[in-house]
Design a protein around this motif. Structure first.
Motif, PDB file in Angstrom:
ATOM      1  N   UNK A  93     -26.319 -89.867 -67.202  1.00  0.00           N
ATOM      2  CA  UNK A  93     -27.524 -89.278 -67.809  1.00  0.00           C
ATOM      3  C   UNK A  93     -28.223 -88.067 -66.874  1.00  0.00           C
ATOM      4  N   UNK A  94     -28.286 -86.927 -67.488  1.00  0.00           N
ATOM      5  CA  UNK A  94     -29.136 -85.955 -66.692  1.00  0.00           C
ATOM      6  C   UNK A  94     -30.452 -85.754 -67.421  1.00  0.00           C
ATOM      7  N   UNK A  95     -31.432 -86.657 -66.703  1.00  0.00           N
ATOM      8  CA  UNK A  95     -32.775 -86.600 -67.028  1.00  0.00           C
ATOM      9  C   UNK A  95     -33.407 -87.828 -66.707  1.00  0.00           C
ATOM     10  N   UNK A  96     -34.746 -88.010 -67.169  1.00  0.00           N
ATOM     11  CA  UNK A  96     -35.398 -89.256 -66.802  1.00  0.00           C
ATOM     12  C   UNK A  96     -35.225 -90.299 -67.905  1.00  0.00           C
ATOM     13  N   UNK A  97     -35.028 -91.450 -67.609  1.00  0.00           N
ATOM     14  CA  UNK A  97     -34.539 -92.620 -68.662  1.00  0.00           C
ATOM     15  C   UNK A  97     -35.150 -93.631 -68.214  1.00  0.00           C
ATOM     16  N   UNK A  98     -35.756 -94.516 -69.369  1.00  0.00           N
ATOM     17  CA  UNK A  98     -36.049 -95.889 -69.147  1.00  0.00           C
ATOM     18  C   UNK A  98     -35.811 -96.702 -70.362  1.00  0.00           C
ATOM     19  N   UNK A  99     -35.623 -98.064 -69.977  1.00  0.00           N
ATOM     20  CA  UNK A  99     -35.238 -98.792 -71.201  1.00  0.00           C
ATOM     21  C   UNK A  99     -35.793-100.228 -70.747  1.00  0.00           C
ATOM     22  N   UNK A 100     -36.015-100.947 -71.957  1.00  0.00           N
ATOM     23  CA  UNK A 100     -36.220-102.434 -71.806  1.00  0.00           C
ATOM     24  C   UNK A 100     -35.497-103.016 -73.319  1.00  0.00           C
ATOM     25  N   UNK A 101     -34.838-103.983 -73.162  1.00  0.00           N
ATOM     26  CA  UNK A 101     -34.123-104.853 -74.037  1.00  0.00           C
ATOM     27  C   UNK A 101     -34.458-106.199 -73.939  1.00  0.00           C
ATOM     28  N   UNK A 102     -35.092-106.947 -75.083  1.00  0.00           N
ATOM     29  CA  UNK A 102     -35.287-108.241 -74.920  1.00  0.00           C
ATOM     30  C   UNK A 102     -34.774-108.941 -76.111  1.00  0.00           C
ATOM     31  N   UNK A 103     -34.282-110.290 -75.974  1.00  0.00           N
ATOM     32  CA  UNK A 103     -33.696-111.120 -77.095  1.00  0.00           C
ATOM     33  C   UNK A 103     -34.742-112.051 -77.573  1.00  0.00           C
ATOM     34  N   UNK A 104     -34.676-112.854 -78.476  1.00  0.00           N
ATOM     35  CA  UNK A 104     -35.491-113.579 -79.082  1.00  0.00           C
ATOM     36  C   UNK A 104     -35.840-115.047 -78.012  1.00  0.00           C
ATOM     37  N   UNK A 105     -35.052-115.039 -77.081  1.00  0.00           N
ATOM     38  CA  UNK A 105     -35.237-116.189 -76.274  1.00  0.00           C
ATOM     39  C   UNK A 105     -36.182-115.705 -75.055  1.00  0.00           C
ATOM     40  N   UNK A 106     -36.519-114.347 -75.067  1.00  0.00           N
ATOM     41  CA  UNK A 106     -37.283-114.051 -73.878  1.00  0.00           C
ATOM     42  C   UNK A 106     -36.839-113.518 -72.635  1.00  0.00           C
ATOM     43  N   UNK A 115     -25.406-105.464 -69.827  1.00  0.00           N
ATOM     44  CA  UNK A 115     -26.073-104.778 -68.690  1.00  0.00           C
ATOM     45  C   UNK A 115     -25.484-103.521 -67.898  1.00  0.00           C
ATOM     46  N   UNK A 116     -24.112-104.079 -67.433  1.00  0.00           N
ATOM     47  CA  UNK A 116     -23.212-103.100 -66.617  1.00  0.00           C
ATOM     48  C   UNK A 116     -22.928-102.028 -67.465  1.00  0.00           C
ATOM     49  N   UNK A 117     -22.719-102.081 -68.659  1.00  0.00           N
ATOM     50  CA  UNK A 117     -22.026-100.852 -69.482  1.00  0.00           C
ATOM     51  C   UNK A 117     -23.409 -99.853 -69.758  1.00  0.00           C
ATOM     52  N   UNK A 118     -24.496-100.571 -69.858  1.00  0.00           N
ATOM     53  CA  UNK A 118     -25.532 -99.702 -70.219  1.00  0.00           C
ATOM     54  C   UNK A 118     -26.212 -99.117 -68.872  1.00  0.00           C
ATOM     55  N   UNK A 157     -26.046 -95.112 -68.310  1.00  0.00           N
ATOM     56  CA  UNK A 157     -27.613 -94.228 -67.816  1.00  0.00           C
ATOM     57  C   UNK A 157     -27.185 -93.583 -66.592  1.00  0.00           C
ATOM     58  N   UNK A 158     -26.370 -93.903 -65.697  1.00  0.00           N
ATOM     59  CA  UNK A 158     -26.089 -93.464 -64.417  1.00  0.00           C
ATOM     60  C   UNK A 158     -25.609 -91.997 -64.657  1.00  0.00           C
TER      61      UNK A 158
END
Length: 261
Positions: free
Chosen positions: A17-30, A7-10, A14-15
């Motif tokens: 990045x010149x633009x609007x950005x969104x993400x979601x990442x989920x593992x199999x455990x939820x 999470x810290x590296x992502x 993102x910090x």
């Protein structure tokens, strides 16, 4: 994989990045990590994901026949991504072939044909039943008149992950439909974003999206021991290459996290 380890590296990526950005990442455990995950973005070709879900759902309900051959009329032909607009107007193929082209090469003509076969209202009803809160289908591909009139297709990172999970697990679709859609996504031909820096040891079922100033990708990434769902959406970008780079680097962080012992 514990998502918090990347999470810290992502966030650092993102910090800058010149633009609007969104993400979601989920593992199999939820477990999940995300940023601006419920913000609405122009969907570009990510809108094709709920469309293929509705296509197979209509097949399950016998409303359409995936093996039926259809001829593509000139009225649905659209430029941009895909191959059908480069061929004769007398092209005929099955509904399932159209759904496949809509995903694997993001074919806009196939998409418009599928929209006509399924119905825009029906796709939006599917979107509602999936529980997508920031997704809507309001125009055909390459319909710039609709854009000028303020009608557009939208999606969020959160909604994209809901779609990926409906394709891979859960009971929104029958198991056979899930398996057939996964085969389509596994054969994705456009792999220059999330998968581009990943190595071996994983299978990647993905779908990109992109129009001017907008660049997205999402994927179901499976190793022998784990699954990760990822969606990264960018908008108002300085350059397409900047977006591609940040999405690719997020993909690499996910991959490295999955491969670490």
């Amino acid at each position: 994989m514990a998502l918090q380890t990347i999470e810290h590296d992502i966030l650092a990526l993102v910090e800058g990045f010149n633009g609007k950005i969104a993400y979601k990442i989920e593992n199999g455990s939820g477990d999940t990590i995300g940023l601006h995950k419920e913000e609405s973005f122009q969907s570009a070709s990510l809108i094709k994901i709920p469309m293929i879900i509705e296509g197979y759902r209509q097949s399950e309900r016998k409303k359409i026949n995936l093996k039926q051959s259809v001829t593509i009329p000139p009225s649905v032909v659209a430029g941009g991504s895909g191959v059908l607009h480069t061929l004769s107007n007398k092209v005929s193929m099955t509904v399932e072939d159209l759904l496949t082209l809509m995903i694997t090469v993001s074919d806009n003509t196939a998409t418009n044909m599928i929209m006509s076969l399924l119905g825009i209202d029906e796709v939006n009803q599917c979107i509602k039943e999936l529980g997508l809160k920031n997704t809507k289908l309001e125009r055909r591909m390459q319909d710039f008149k609709a854009l000028k009139e303020g009608r557009d297709n939208t999606i969020s990172a959160e909604d994209t992950i809901i779609c990926l999970k409906a394709i891979h697990t859960g009971d929104f679709l029958a198991k056979e439909s899930q398996e057939r859609i996964m085969r389509v996504f596994d054969n994705q031909q456009l792999k220059d974003k999330l998968p581009s820096l990943m190595g071996g040891g994983v299978k990647i079922a993905s779908k990109t999206g992109g129009i001017r100033g907008v660049s997205h990708d999402c994927a179901i990434i499976r190793s022998e021991s784990q699954t990760v769902y990822a969606a990264v959406l960018t908008e108002n970008t300085r350059s397409e290459e900047d977006s591609r780079q940040v999405i690719s680097k997020i993909g690499k962080l996910i991959y490295d996290g999955m491969m670490s012992k």
